[in-house]
Design an enzyme around this catalytic site. Structure first.
Site: not given
Ligand code: BG6
Length: 486
Positions: A145, A174-175, A213, A232, A237
């Protein structure tokens, strides 16, 4: 169980994602015995490095991002022998013949191209993958993404990738879908008889999804300023989480069965546009304040510019317009530099219709099911319980608490470990289909547009807080409040 032999070609191999996520994830899968001896990991980037120099870099990343007990020297050595490297100009011609030679002619071997590069390179790279005849029957492409910046740009990217690869070969990451607890949401909903009968407007008062975050944007302010929290985090997500909560039971875990159901949810989202954006959304931008490491600079200082309208915080009230969810608000909020790092989904059930307990017992609070994605992964079901003791009937809101760390001894694998192996296995269930991505943009674009045309700039909030007070007002206006797990 080991996956089939594969070649994984990582474009952007010297970048941040490869260093922090991809190489450590592949190493951990190797450590777990899932990567067969013949597998090859081929790093590709512009830097003129030899194989040994690149393998040295990978060794350094493993030392930095994989913890000591996991980093057995013999396994590190074995992993590094799997690494090759080709310096290559992604948008030019240099290096492509060399990559083609290295990959060879084998047709029966999985070949995955991982595009860990800026999205404007997706098109040029795919074009060359086609031109150099690198697409074999078992070829796959993995796209990070953001897929585009809007519906229109997403279509351009999807067309460019789709001109070379069939949809069944395209893996849009989309992790969040690879996170253990996110997959657990499906187990919770569809492997238990308890929740599903209550999972509707008749019994659910509202749903909250928070991804908070504490980090700012230092290091990636350039990318972030062109994106903002809506693109983002929300477009991908947050909406994926919403879909997994709201979708109808799919008939199986087969990729299209799940993706069809998610798509219906995206298409049922009530539009937010100029007329209702003021009421339904709040955007914010952090000013200097606090972070867990001490004082935190403001967004503009991190960006190094005097002015920006980019939002680092979004709260919004979404609605899914269908029989199951009519009238149930879904409150979403996400932001950088908030008070704590926490991602959770809260399903707030309706209160009991009548309390038999009287005023002295205290209020009868409603049941909340809290699915904590990170940190401290787990599931809590908040119930009303009698306060123990002789003091008569007093009620307390107490959680039935299932913490993954206490319940399971195994380490929860990182999202990328699962997703990379799914690419090799050819399983698309946890990846986004083209129509899903475009449907998500179709809902996001009018919000963006309404903001662009609005007089109201992002509201300032102090770093280390829960965002602008308007985000509290957004939910309190409806007589509800953000869940606080205390
Ligand atoms: C990413 C975003 O896809 O996901 C980042 O681009 C964000 O801005 C991150 O910090 C958050 O991922 P996780 O796995 O740390 O919650």
């Amino acid at each position: 169980i080991a996956v089939d032999p594969f070649d994984m070609v990582v474009f952007g191999a010297t970048g941040d994602l490869a260093a922090r996520k991809l190489m450590p994830a592949l190493f951990r899968r190797d450590l777990a015995g899932q990567i067969p001896p013949e597998a090859r990991i081929i790093g590709v980037s512009r830097s003129r490095l030899s194989r040994e120099e690149f393998a040295g870099k990978v060794g350094g990343w493993l030392a930095e991002f994989v913890s000591e007990p996991e980093r057995e020297p013999a396994c590190v050595q074995r992993f590094l022998t799997r690494i090759s490297y080709v310096p290559l100009d992604a948008a030019g011609e240099d290096g492509w013949d060399e990559l083609a030679r290295l990959l060879g002619e084998a047709q029966d071997r999985v070949r995955a191209f991982y595009l860990a590069v800026a999205p404007d390179l997706f098109g040029p790279i795919c074009e060359r993958i086609g031109k150099y005849a690198l697409v074999t029957p078992l070829a796959r492409v993995v796209v990070e993404k953001p897929v585009g910046k809007s519906g229109e740009t997403a279509r351009v990217v999807n067309d460019a990738v789709g001109a070379v690869f069939d949809e069944s070969q395209i893996f849009r990451i989309d992790h969040y879908l690879g996170k253990e607890t996110v997959q657990n949401l499906m187990a919770l909903r569809f492997a238990n008889a308890l929740f599903e009968p209550l999972w509707n407007a008749g019994h659910v008062d509202h749903v909250q999804i928070t991804v908070a975050e504490t980090l700012g944007v230092a290091g990636r302010a350039g990318y972030y300023d062109n994106s903002g929290a809506l693109r983002d985090m929300v477009q991908n997500h947050m909406l994926q989480l919403l879909c997994l909560v709201a979708m109808e039971p799919p008939t199986s875990l087969e990729a299209d069965a799940v993706r069809d159901e998610k798509l219906k949810v995206l298409r049922a989202l009530k539009p937010i546009r100029e007329g209702n954006a003021d009421q339904a959304t709040v955007r914010g931008q952090y000013k200097a304040g606090a972070s867990p490491d001490g004082a935190a600079p403001g967004y503009l200082e991190e960006l190094g510019k005097p002015e920006s309208q980019t939002e680092t915080f979004v709260a919004l009230r979404a609605e899914v317009q269908n029989w199951r969810w009519a009238g149930v608000p879904f409150y979403l909020r996400t932001g950088k530099r908030l008070a704590t790092r926490v991602s959770e989904i809260v399903v707030a059930f309706r209160p009991v219709p009548y309390s038999i307990f009287g005023a002295t017992a205290g209020p009868v609070m409603s049941n909340h099911l809290v699915i904590r994605l990170q940190p401290d992964e787990g599931v809590k079901l908040w119930l009303m319980i009698k306060d123990p003791g002789p003091g008569g009937m007093r009620l307390q809101h107490v959680p039935l608490d299932m913490s993954f760390a206490n319940s399971f001894s195994a380490r929860a694998p990182e999202a990328y470990e699962r997703l990379l192996m799914d690419v090799v296995r050819g399983s698309q269930t946890l990846f986004m289909r083209r129509d899903e991505v475009e449907a998500a943009w179709a809902w996001i674009d009018p919000i963006r547009e309404a903001w662009t045309n609005s007089e109201q700039p992002p509201r300032p909030y102090t770093a280390g807080t829960w965002g602008p007070s308007a985000a509290v007002a957004l939910i309190e206006r409806d007589g509800r409040s953000w869940h606080d797990d205390g």
